[in-house]
Motif scaffolding. Structure first.
Motif, PDB file in Angstrom:
ATOM      1  N   SER A 179       0.825  -1.207   0.000  1.00 15.85           N
ATOM      2  CA  SER A 179       0.000   0.000   0.000  1.00 15.85           C
ATOM      3  C   SER A 179       0.861   1.260   0.000  1.00 15.85           C
ATOM      4  O   SER A 179       0.490   2.280  -0.592  1.00 15.85           O
ATOM      5  CB  SER A 179      -0.928   0.007   1.213  1.00 15.85           C
ATOM      6  OG  SER A 179      -0.184   0.002   2.425  1.00 15.85           O
ATOM      7  N   GLU A 182       1.973   1.926  -3.535  1.00 11.96           N
ATOM      8  CA  GLU A 182       0.855   2.400  -4.355  1.00 11.96           C
ATOM      9  C   GLU A 182       0.543   3.867  -4.066  1.00 11.96           C
ATOM     10  O   GLU A 182       0.304   4.658  -4.987  1.00 11.96           O
ATOM     11  CB  GLU A 182      -0.371   1.525  -4.100  1.00 11.96           C
ATOM     12  CG  GLU A 182      -0.202   0.094  -4.610  1.00 11.96           C
ATOM     13  CD  GLU A 182      -1.354  -0.808  -4.204  1.00 11.96           C
ATOM     14  OE1 GLU A 182      -2.127  -0.407  -3.299  1.00 11.96           O
ATOM     15  OE2 GLU A 182      -1.483  -1.907  -4.783  1.00 11.96           O
ATOM     16  N   GLN A 183       0.543   4.244  -2.782  1.00  7.86           N
ATOM     17  CA  GLN A 183       0.279   5.640  -2.428  1.00  7.86           C
ATOM     18  C   GLN A 183       1.382   6.557  -2.953  1.00  7.86           C
ATOM     19  O   GLN A 183       1.110   7.633  -3.503  1.00  7.86           O
ATOM     20  CB  GLN A 183       0.154   5.766  -0.912  1.00  7.86           C
ATOM     21  CG  GLN A 183      -1.060   5.066  -0.329  1.00  7.86           C
ATOM     22  CD  GLN A 183      -0.965   4.891   1.175  1.00  7.86           C
ATOM     23  OE1 GLN A 183      -0.096   5.470   1.834  1.00  7.86           O
ATOM     24  NE2 GLN A 183      -1.848   4.072   1.734  1.00  7.86           N
TER      25      GLN A 183
END
Length: 481
Positions: A179, A182-183
């Motif tokens: 995550s 992805e951020q």
């Protein structure tokens, strides 16, 4: 506005380069689960494609005709593909191994091609926007400072924010947080897109005053003859050779960074992160010092001096440590000393890059006097091509050094005997010094001086902006710096 444009362009390049160089391989091999050999092969193939595309885009943009001029259609065309492909790299769906390999390959090639469509034509604007000997160095200083500052900032943010440890990922496992990647990919992609479009818009006002290529396409034979003639220029050969060996040294140092810090110097991960964070100051130092250092001096002499200092900062501590003339591992002075040397080293790299790019712009003007052709794109793409290939060679050299000492796979620093670590140092230090020495020798063959450049500008002005050929050049001088 020109200063903003060059800062934005450099920032976009720095964000992409550091994101891909530092994190893409470990993300796909350790987080996504793609076989490391497949991930490495995809990145190598993309790099090869990217290197070949540089001179093609450079030549194309030199001859391109449109109402937006030679360069700006490429700048606008690059923006959306660059931002979109960067985001897609960090958000792959669940795929099989072959399909994931293709995903990585396709979007890495797309990203690299999009950045080439921007970087080569944009940097080709430099000789026309800044004919002055010193002003073009100042503009490239903005570009390189932006690239290094924001490129380093995104790497620091990755470690301190997006990849920081959490209760689910403790004890250094934050590097595996999907995550977080992805951020970071979304934020960085947005930043890249904004920077690229800002650079294009900020320089659009110069379009009416920029050189226009003659109508009609040159034959293949003519294009090859012109390209061959340009590539034989002795000053271009000198700066390309110097750039090649400097980039190889930089690539070797980058590849060996993760090995030298914990094993040779004995630093903990927190100390390594601190060293990286302090290097945020380096682009600011280079940005402040270079205008004063370059004022009234020949670029060749200044770049040789910067290269000598880079060699001493890169290989000197390693060799001195092996000779017992440097604070030993664990000494209280070692960490602050290496931190300071790291700041100096990156400052020198930033200044060296800006000076080299400015020297290439001087070659463009010299070629225009000799041939009448404005070949900014071709000349600058040769330098870009050389840097990419040589940096890859530097990574390969790092691998050869590790193989030569038979470094145990997956070994922790404490598990490697000091003799093995010392063998690494005895190879790394002298090899790095040798690469810099060859670069310095090549640079000594560069022929253009401040006086010669002023003569070239006078000749261009007397011929309406070119030598005896057919390009029309405008009188754009940009905003004062």
């Amino acid at each position: 506005m020109d200063r903003l444009a060059f800062t934005a362009s450099g920032t976009a390049s720095g964000l992409v380069t550091n994101g891909v160089s530092y994190f893409l391989l470990i993300y796909y091999s350790q987080v996504i689960g793609l076989e490391p050999a497949l991930a490495g092969s995809a990145l190598l193939l993309a790099l090869a494609f990217d290197a070949v595309s540089d001179p093609l885009v450079g030549r194309w943009s030199d001859r391109f005709r449109s109402r937006l001029g030679r360069r700006h259609p490429f700048l606008y065309a690059a923006t959306l593909p660059a931002a979109a492909s960067y985001y897609c790299l960090w958000t792959p769906p669940d795929l099989s191994q072959p399909a994931m390999f293709l995903w990585l390959l396709v979007f890495t090639i797309t990203l690299r091609l999009a950045m080439t469509l921007h970087t080569v034509p944009f940097n080709a604007l430099l000789p026309e926007l800044a004919p002055d000997y010193d002003r073009r160095t100042r503009l490239m200083n903005y570009s390189y400072a932006g690239a290094w500052f924001f490129g380093t900032a995104i790497a620091v943010a990755m470690y301190l924010w997006w990849l920081a440890d959490t209760p689910d990922y403790p004890d250094g496992a934050g590097i595996l947080r999907r995550s977080g990647y992805e951020q970071a990919g979304l934020v960085t992609a947005a930043g890249v897109g904004l920077c690229l479009i800002a650079a294009a818009i900020a320089t659009r006002r110069h379009i009416p005053n920029l050189a226009t290529p003659p109508p009609g396409a040159a034959s293949v034979a003519t294009a090859l003859a012109e390209t061959t003639s340009t590539l034989r220029d002795r000053s271009l050969i000198a700066i390309v050779a110097s750039t090649a060996f400097t980039a190889a040294a930089s690539g070797t140092a980058t590849a060996m960074w993760a090995y030298m810090q914990p094993w040779f110097w004995g630093f903990e991960s927190s100390q390594t992160s601190t060293i990286l964070a302090t290097q945020l100051a380096s682009p600011l130092i280079a940005f402040s010092l270079l205008p004063a250092l370059s004022r009234g001096r020949d670029k060749k002499v200044l770049l040789i001096q910067v290269s000598i200092l880079s060699m001493l900062a890169g290989s000197g501590p390693v060799i001195l440590s092996l000779l017992g003339a440097f604070p030993p591992v664990g000494h209280a002075a070692l960490f602050p000393l290496m931190t300071a040397i790291g700041v100096v080293q990156v400052s020198l790299i930033v200044m060296g890059g800006a000076i080299s790019a400015s020297m290439v712009a001087d070659i463009v003007d010299a070629r225009a006097v000799a041939t009448g052709r404005r070949e900014e794109g071709l000349v600058i793409s040769v330098l870009s091509f050389t840097g990419k290939v040589a940096t890859g060679m530097g990574v390969w050299i790092g691998g050869v050094l590790l193989s030569a000492i038979a470094l145990p796979t997956g070994a922790a620093a404490a598990g490697i005997d000091r003799a093995t670590i010392d063998r690494l140092g005895w190879l790394y230090g002298p090899v790095l010094a040798l690469l810099y020495l060859i670069a310095i020798y090549a640079l000594s063959r560069y022929r253009l001086s401040r006086h010669r450049h002023e003569e070239n500008l006078a000749a261009l002005a007397a011929n309406g902006g070119t030598g005896p050929g057919s390009y029309r050049s405008g009188t754009s001088r940009g905003d004062p710096t």
